[in-house]
Scaffold this motif. Structure first.
Motif, PDB file in Angstrom:
ATOM      1  N   GLN A   1      12.880   5.510  -8.698  1.00  0.00           N
ATOM      2  CA  GLN A   1      13.889   6.237  -9.541  1.00  0.00           C
ATOM      3  C   GLN A   1      15.309   5.478  -9.807  1.00  0.00           C
ATOM      4  OE1 GLN A   1      14.963  10.176  -8.235  1.00  0.00           O
ATOM      5  NE2 GLN A   1      15.777  10.709  -9.857  1.00  0.00           N
ATOM      6  N   HIS A   2      15.601   4.684  -8.815  1.00  0.00           N
ATOM      7  CA  HIS A   2      17.020   4.050  -8.911  1.00  0.00           C
ATOM      8  C   HIS A   2      16.878   3.008 -10.085  1.00  0.00           C
ATOM      9  CE1 HIS A   2      20.328   1.592  -8.144  1.00  0.00           C
ATOM     10  NE2 HIS A   2      19.467   0.444  -8.098  1.00  0.00           N
ATOM     11  N   PHE A   3      15.727   2.229 -10.047  1.00  0.00           N
ATOM     12  CA  PHE A   3      15.602   1.066 -11.214  1.00  0.00           C
ATOM     13  C   PHE A   3      15.149   1.763 -12.444  1.00  0.00           C
ATOM     14  CE2 PHE A   3      15.249  -1.270  -7.278  1.00  0.00           C
ATOM     15  CZ  PHE A   3      15.959  -1.974  -7.364  1.00  0.00           C
ATOM     16  N   GLU A   4      14.612   2.912 -12.734  1.00  0.00           N
ATOM     17  CA  GLU A   4      14.426   3.549 -14.026  1.00  0.00           C
ATOM     18  C   GLU A   4      15.520   3.951 -14.724  1.00  0.00           C
ATOM     19  OE1 GLU A   4       9.855   5.477 -13.675  1.00  0.00           O
ATOM     20  OE2 GLU A   4      11.505   6.392 -12.655  1.00  0.00           O
ATOM     21  N   SER A   5      16.328   4.624 -13.715  1.00  0.00           N
ATOM     22  CA  SER A   5      17.609   4.849 -14.286  1.00  0.00           C
ATOM     23  C   SER A   5      18.696   3.880 -14.642  1.00  0.00           C
ATOM     24  CB  SER A   5      18.347   5.864 -13.569  1.00  0.00           C
ATOM     25  OG  SER A   5      18.602   5.458 -12.480  1.00  0.00           O
ATOM     26  N   ARG A   6      18.875   2.926 -13.817  1.00  0.00           N
ATOM     27  CA  ARG A   6      19.844   1.854 -13.661  1.00  0.00           C
ATOM     28  C   ARG A   6      19.241   0.795 -14.933  1.00  0.00           C
ATOM     29  NH1 ARG A   6      23.843  -0.878 -10.737  1.00  0.00           N
ATOM     30  NH2 ARG A   6      23.951  -3.032 -11.225  1.00  0.00           N
ATOM     31  N   TYR A   7      18.144   0.540 -15.256  1.00  0.00           N
ATOM     32  CA  TYR A   7      17.538  -0.561 -16.002  1.00  0.00           C
ATOM     33  C   TYR A   7      16.723   0.096 -17.123  1.00  0.00           C
ATOM     34  CZ  TYR A   7      19.258  -3.651 -12.597  1.00  0.00           C
ATOM     35  OH  TYR A   7      19.884  -4.421 -11.609  1.00  0.00           O
TER      36      TYR A   7
END
Length: 51
Positions: A34-40
């Motif tokens: 979820q962190h990488f989906e939202s950040r990138y």
């Protein structure tokens, strides 16, 4: 952020995809996804667990 995210280092491929390998002791991909989906969200990226 859970902590493992700071160890993920991306490199840009010739196809303009950000690629990173990780080698964690546990299956952390579901936790950090979820962190990488939202950040990138506006980029193409791959995180590959080599284990």
């Amino acid at each position: 952020m859970n902590g493992i995210e700071i160890f993920v280092r991306f490199q840009l491929t010739k196809h303009k995809i950000y690629f990173a390998t990780i080698e964690p002791d546990f299956n952390v991909l579901p936790i950090i996804l979820q962190h990488f989906e939202s950040r990138y969200a506006d980029q193409k990226w791959i995180i590959y667990n080599i284990k």
